[in-house]
Design an enzyme around this catalytic site. Structure first.
Site, PDB file in Angstrom:
ATOM      1  CG  ASP A 126      -0.258  -0.202   2.528  1.00 30.70           C
ATOM      2  OD1 ASP A 126       0.904  -0.647   2.517  1.00 30.70           O
ATOM      3  OD2 ASP A 126      -0.862   0.090   3.572  1.00 30.70           O
ATOM      4  CD  GLU A 159       9.228  -1.945  11.278  1.00 33.55           C
ATOM      5  OE1 GLU A 159       9.117  -2.171  12.511  1.00 33.55           O
ATOM      6  OE2 GLU A 159       8.274  -1.540  10.584  1.00 33.55           O
TER       7      GLU A 159
END
Ligand code: UGA
Ligand code: MN
Length: 347
Positions: free
Chosen positions: A206, A292
């Protein structure tokens, strides 16, 4: 008698002058001399000048072609490849970018994939790894990839129930796309020949990607980093650099003490580093916002080792855009009336 003598003198004089002229011509010019005189230069000089002129022209044309391909490379690398191929110029071997994109079935999925494809088609030496969050590969994505014109690998893995977001559950409750990215990395390590160089980028379906970011990340030695727009409740987040030009901290408000306070879209990892740490993966059990960091910590990288890109992390080249969920009120009504829209039309 005098006439005969006069004729003889004329003849002798004529003979002397003409023979003398020929001897003079031959002695000064050599054979073929008359045609060798052009514009005051000797023939050899003339051809030398012509050759130099032609060489200068070729050099100028080559310079123009280089400028064209450099310009194209910045914006439309694929077009630059095509020009090089036509001209028989070998393009230098550049590392392949492996973009791993987790994706899942929803009304906007195809639109997201179209947007991504039409960016990625401009990137040279690019391989797209699309990983569906599903038990089986869907027809929509399979067909889509076949017709995409991109080199790709299509994989699928369903997020385990424990971690799967429930309908209407707030999206931040659980990490998304983790298992999908991890099997993408598995695939790369198992399938890309050892001799090949590459860069791995985690490109959610996205987000919005400028072409420039791919140019920048291609030089990644270990882990490269850059700002991300529209993320973390801010206009942008970004790595902050010290005087030595190394990352010292992050501009972020939310959880600034994360080891690597970056969004997924803000870094790329060299294939070499993944090969050196072949077990490093995203940890699905990590705390919210630490996914992350979970990978980067396992990769054994230090903050100082990060390679800042995008003009010392001062330019936003990637945006964490999020697509609004479409409203299907009328569609829902039609479904309850038993008259849904034509299912053969793929949206
Ligand atoms: C933010 C980060 O930008 C993501 O990289 C991170 O995965 C996510 O938070 C997280 O906390 O896990 P956000 O926009 O909130 O992103 O997440 P999504 O864009 O909804 O999902 C990230 C990726 O996972 C997308 O490519 C999406 O298609 C995929 N996804 C999402 C699935 O594969 N399955 C799902 O059920 C939901
Ligand atoms: Mn997203």
């Amino acid at each position: 008698m005098r006439r005969i003598l006069r004729n003889r003198i004329i003849f002798i004089a004529y003979f002397i002058v003409s023979t003398g002229s020929i001897i003079w011509l031959v002695s000064t010019c050599g054979p073929g001399c008359t045609t060798e005189h052009v514009g005051g230069d000797s023939m050899a000089d003339y051809y030398k000048h012509e050759l130099e002129r032609t060489r200068a022209n070729v050099r100028q044309t080559e310079k123009k072609i280089r400028t064209i391909t450099q310009t194209l490379n910045k914006q439309y690398a694929k077009a630059a490849d095509a020009v090089n191929e036509i001209l028989g110029i070998e393009s230098p071997q550049i590392p392949t970018i492996y973009a791993i994109t987790p994706t899942y079935t929803r009304p906007v999925q195809k639109a997201e994939l179209v947007r991504l494809t039409q960016t990625f088609l401009h990137v040279s030496n690019f391989h797209w790894i699309v990983v569906e969050d599903s038990e089986r590969k869907t027809q929509l994505v399979s067909r889509f990839l076949t017709n995409s014109g991109l080199p790709y690998t299509h994989l699928n893995v369903k997020t385990t129930d424990e971690y799967k977001l429930k309908e209407n559950e707030a999206s931040w409750r659980k990490p998304r796309g983790v298992d999908q990215r991890n099997i993408g990395v598995d695939w790369i390590l198992e399938n890309v020949p050892q001799a090949e160089e590459g860069v791995v980028y985690f490109a959610d379906d996205d987000n919005t990607y400028s072409l420039q970011i791919f140019d920048e990340m291609r030089t990644t030695q270990k882990v490269s980093v850059w700002p991300v727009g529209l993320v973390g409740g801010l206009r942008f987040e970004r790595p902050l650099l010290n005087d030595a030009g190394k990352v010292s901290s992050w501009y972020t408000v939310w959880e600034p003490n994360r080891p690597f306070a970056m969004d997924m879209a803000g870094f790329a990892v060299s294939l070499k580093l993944f090969r050196q740490q072949p077990h490093a993966r995203f940890d699905i059990t990590s705390r919210r916002g630490y996914v992350e960091s979970s990978l980067l910590v396992q990769l054994g990288i230090r903050k100082e080792d990060l390679e800042p890109l995008a003009e010392k992390c001062s330019k936003v080249l990637v945006w964490h855009t999020r697509t609004e969920k479409p409203k299907w009120k009328q569609e829902d009504k039609l479904i309850t009336l038993g008259k849904p829209s034509d299912p053969r039309i793929e949206v």
